[in-house]
Scaffold this active site. Structure first.
Site, PDB file in Angstrom:
ATOM      1  N   SER A  30       0.583  -3.876   2.337  1.00 25.24           N
ATOM      2  CA  SER A  30       0.887  -5.095   3.133  1.00 25.24           C
ATOM      3  C   SER A  30       0.032  -6.364   3.381  1.00 25.24           C
ATOM      4  CB  SER A  30       1.517  -4.666   4.429  1.00 25.24           C
ATOM      5  OG  SER A  30       0.640  -4.140   5.247  1.00 25.24           O
ATOM      6  N   HIS A  31      -1.247  -5.892   3.113  1.00 24.53           N
ATOM      7  CA  HIS A  31      -2.339  -6.954   3.337  1.00 24.53           C
ATOM      8  C   HIS A  31      -3.092  -7.138   1.922  1.00 24.53           C
ATOM      9  CE1 HIS A  31      -1.320  -6.455   7.426  1.00 24.53           C
ATOM     10  NE2 HIS A  31      -1.854  -7.561   7.582  1.00 24.53           N
ATOM     11  N   GLU A  90       5.134  -5.880   6.516  1.00 29.95           N
ATOM     12  CA  GLU A  90       6.024  -4.734   6.399  1.00 29.95           C
ATOM     13  C   GLU A  90       7.502  -4.810   6.198  1.00 29.95           C
ATOM     14  OE1 GLU A  90       3.996  -0.624   7.831  1.00 29.95           O
ATOM     15  OE2 GLU A  90       4.240  -2.255   9.554  1.00 29.95           O
TER      16      GLU A  90
END
Length: 340
Positions: free
Chosen positions: A47-48, A188
């Site tokens: 997600s990052h 997310e």
């Protein structure tokens, strides 16, 4: 079965730099951002990792960020390190102020970095782990946009408001956690939307304040805090610590500043660092042993420490020399690189 694409470790940063520089980020900012994305991707923090290149590009297209501005580090004789990002991404400001934060923590036993006037999109654990790597305990907090409803509320007032902490361990990976005070991180939910998957129950409400598992409806409505009123109170604390305390924006104010444009939120960040040697009163080794006894007791009963899976992914990916990402993500990144 979802198809994946293998990327050599050096390809992660190369792909990031290509897209970032084409998007309009200068060399220093692009390198700081690409380094962070590579760190997250190697740890399988999807997600990052590379996924965040879309937000970086969207932030530049929104027209408010300066992709080339140099942060300004203010001099002080106290334990506060203040660095003005001047409307740029936070990461370069952090990089430039980090040595001063470490020096002040060694001098005073405790010190704080306040990053002001920054756009922020990144995970916090790489920052606190930079401090635990030199033997300091650390925590970091940021607000975001008012995407999250308080407990009992029906609309967004709070940010996703992550909190990260890292504790140094001799010869071992640190004890680290980094989590949003929302039940889900914003990134997310976007990944669920892209995958066409429903959200779990209890993480979001729609624009009418009703519970929803539809990622699109959640993005149009509001997320919920974890833990009901407890998570809500913790999120409000982060608003205060990383907002009014350091003379920067709350998530409500950040949302207003954006004026409906996309991209990363604009606000501040606070990082606190602790010299474990000074706090231990000269008994660092004994207190490290006590901490290790606690960790051993947790692991010994079949539980796991936060970030254990991330550290395992780091070791695996580093040893084999590549990461695997979804082919759909790789295709979208290639398309983005061709567009910008």
């Amino acid at each position: 079965m979802n198809e994946t694409v293998k990327l050599e470790l050096d390809e992660i940063k190369a792909l990031s730099l290509n897209i970032l520089t084409k998007s309009g980020f200068g060399t220093d900012h692009a390198n700081a951002i690409a380094g962070m994305l590579a760190t997250c991707q190697i740890d399988d923090c999807q997600s990052h990792g590379l996924f965040r290149l879309f937000m970086c590009n969207d932030t530049m297209k929104a027209g408010k960020i300066d992709g080339r501005v140099a942060p300004v580090l203010e001099h002080s004789d106290n334990a506060i390190v203040r660095v003005d990002a001047q409307g740029g991404m936070s990461l370069l400001a952090f990089e430039q102020a980090l040595p001063v934060l470490i020096e002040k923590t060694r001098t005073h036993g405790i010190a704080a970095m306040a990053i002001n006037r920054c756009f922020h999109f990144s995970a916090l654990w790489p920052e606190v782990e930079r401090l635990s790597a030199v033997g300091l305990a650390a925590m970091a907090m940021v607000p975001s946009h008012s995407w999250v409803a308080p407990a009992g509320g029906s609309r967004g007032s709070l940010g996703t408001n992550p909190l990260a902490f890292s504790w140094p361990r001799q010869g071992q990976d640190p004890f680290t956690f980094d989590f949003a005070t929302s039940a889900f991180a914003r990134g997310e939910i976007e990944l669920y939307r892209r995958a066409g998957k429903p959200l779990p129950e209890g993480v979001a409400i729609d624009k009418d304040g009703q519970p929803t598992t539809d990622p699109k409806a959640a993005m149009e409505g509001a997320m919920l805090t974890f833990g009901g009123y407890k998570g809500s109170a913790l999120s409000i604390m982060i608003e205060l610590m990383a907002g009014p305390l350091i003379d920067d924006l709350t998530s409500l104010e950040s949302m207003e500043y954006a004026e409906g444009a996309g991209g990363a939120p604009y606000h501040g960040e606070i990082i606190l660092a602790f010299d474990t040697a000074q706090f231990s009163g000269g008994r660092l080794a004994a207190n490290d042993t006590r901490a290790e006894r606690l960790f051993a007791d947790i692991i010994g009963q079949g539980a796991r420490l936060p970030s254990q899976r991330r550290f395992a992914a780091r070791a695996r990916n580093t040893e084999r020399g590549y990461v695997e990402i979804a082919k759909t993500l790789h295709d979208d990144l290639q398309a983005l690189a061709a567009q910008v």
